[in-house]
Design an enzyme around this catalytic site. Sequence first.
Site, PDB file in Angstrom:
ATOM      1  N   HIS A  13       6.789   6.988   6.762  1.00  0.00           N
ATOM      2  CA  HIS A  13       6.452   5.770   5.994  1.00  0.00           C
ATOM      3  C   HIS A  13       6.425   6.096   4.499  1.00  0.00           C
ATOM      4  CE1 HIS A  13       3.945   1.875   5.614  1.00  0.00           C
ATOM      5  NE2 HIS A  13       4.182   2.293   4.389  1.00  0.00           N
ATOM      6  N   HIS A  15       7.633   4.649   0.332  1.00  0.00           N
ATOM      7  CA  HIS A  15       8.162   3.626  -0.581  1.00  0.00           C
ATOM      8  C   HIS A  15       8.896   4.357  -1.685  1.00  0.00           C
ATOM      9  CE1 HIS A  15       5.662   0.382   1.140  1.00  0.00           C
ATOM     10  NE2 HIS A  15       4.831   1.376   1.395  1.00  0.00           N
ATOM     11  N   LYS A  99      10.176  -3.884   9.796  1.00  0.00           N
ATOM     12  CA  LYS A  99       8.810  -3.876   9.292  1.00  0.00           C
ATOM     13  C   LYS A  99       8.214  -5.277   9.294  1.00  0.00           C
ATOM     14  CE  LYS A  99       5.103  -2.387   7.170  1.00  0.00           C
ATOM     15  NZ  LYS A  99       4.726  -1.320   6.292  1.00  0.00           N
ATOM     16  N   HIS A 136       2.356  -3.563   9.443  1.00  0.00           N
ATOM     17  CA  HIS A 136       1.229  -3.527   8.516  1.00  0.00           C
ATOM     18  C   HIS A 136       0.135  -4.324   9.215  1.00  0.00           C
ATOM     19  CE1 HIS A 136      -0.630  -3.284   4.418  1.00  0.00           C
ATOM     20  NE2 HIS A 136      -1.383  -4.189   5.008  1.00  0.00           N
ATOM     21  N   HIS A 174      -0.119   3.328   8.834  1.00  0.00           N
ATOM     22  CA  HIS A 174      -1.269   3.738   8.021  1.00  0.00           C
ATOM     23  C   HIS A 174      -2.604   3.213   8.564  1.00  0.00           C
ATOM     24  CE1 HIS A 174      -0.217  -0.167   6.403  1.00  0.00           C
ATOM     25  NE2 HIS A 174       0.710   0.301   5.606  1.00  0.00           N
ATOM     26  N   LEU A 219      -3.618  -0.288   0.194  1.00  0.00           N
ATOM     27  CA  LEU A 219      -3.871  -1.191   1.320  1.00  0.00           C
ATOM     28  C   LEU A 219      -3.224  -0.633   2.575  1.00  0.00           C
ATOM     29  CD1 LEU A 219      -3.377  -4.582  -0.519  1.00  0.00           C
ATOM     30  CD2 LEU A 219      -5.511  -3.694   0.462  1.00  0.00           C
ATOM     31  N   ASP A 247       2.833   6.893   3.246  1.00  0.00           N
ATOM     32  CA  ASP A 247       2.710   5.632   2.506  1.00  0.00           C
ATOM     33  C   ASP A 247       2.731   5.911   1.001  1.00  0.00           C
ATOM     34  OD1 ASP A 247       2.539   2.909   2.108  1.00  0.00           O
ATOM     35  OD2 ASP A 247       0.372   2.815   2.370  1.00  0.00           O
TER      36      ASP A 247
END
Length: 344
Positions: A13, A15, A99, A136, A174, A219, A247
């Site tokens: 995971h 970004h 996702k 999420h 997460h 988050l 994350d």
Amino acid sequence: MDSITLIRPDDWHIHLRDNLALETTVPAAARCFDRGIVMPNLTPPVTTVSRASAYRERILAHTPYGSNWQPLMVLYLTDNTSPKEIHAAAESGFIYGCKYYPAGATTNSDSGVTDLTKMDAVFEAMQSVGMVLQMHGEVTSDDVDIFDREAVFIERHLRPLVAKFPDLKIVLEHITTQQGAEFVLNASDNIGATITPQHLLYNRNHMLVGGIRPHLFCLPILKRDVHQQALIKAAVSGNQKIFLGTDSAPHTQDAKESSCGCAGCFSHHAAIEMYAEVFDQAGAMDKLEAFASTNGCDFYGLPRNNSTILLRREPWKIQAAVPYEDTQLIPLGAGTTLNWMLVE
Ligand code: NCD
Ligand code: ZN
């Protein structure tokens, strides 16, 4: 134990953002990991196979020379995603998951799904082709307190979903709570979870006592100590359903140190070292390889990496800042000392 060799880990995971940000994020991912599940929350989001393909090319253009690192692409689900797109994704050969963001839950999630119960045809298609659903796991209703959003999501949405699609492969991304850890550990083998370094190293006191620390704001938000302890226990258990997902989510220093700061912690400057710290403190270094290097690829049905990394016990201080876009970001744990160093 003063050193440890691990099968090269993957990050399930991440970004990477886009354009200029890739100059920082791609080499940072490749410094330690061999593969990364690349989150699709760009603006506009990566909602189609053709957008995923173009994004993948932009990412690959930044892979450091000689690196084997590979981006594993993900589609962003919206209310308008079609089962046809899921089949095209499965056939693409480079898309490894879809996702689910509840609309409005987090950074760049405005185009996310507004009603999970209207996604049956998409989940049916995903289940039939074996495509992983990355969730999420937070509700967004105003009546639910931010610290309860994961636990409520599990009861309100995840249990019914799992009952309806028992063969759908799901990663609860997460996880941040005891409820999240218990749900996954007690679920069937096709339910997994990732855990970030920040949720293992910190709890909400670290973020809020003695002053507000925006660089710990992400988050789902850091929870109380009992949840941190439950996550550590799950991570070091060696259980095959629990694996590494940093994350790592860069934002510029300005965007975080603001009256309305962005959610997300950048951790790729020291991710495996931070996890090593947690496993070492728990007396569980022998379980680090399962968590970091084998559970994730086994879950995704991918081969294990054939190279290794070496970590050595040697204190070093995390850098104060990392160049990012035309400015800089403050990395997770900036200025603190870690006891494990990535040697090669
Ligand atoms: C992520 C981001 O910045 O893209 N932020 C975060 O706090 N984790 C989005 C996400 O994964 O929720
Ligand atoms: Zn994320």
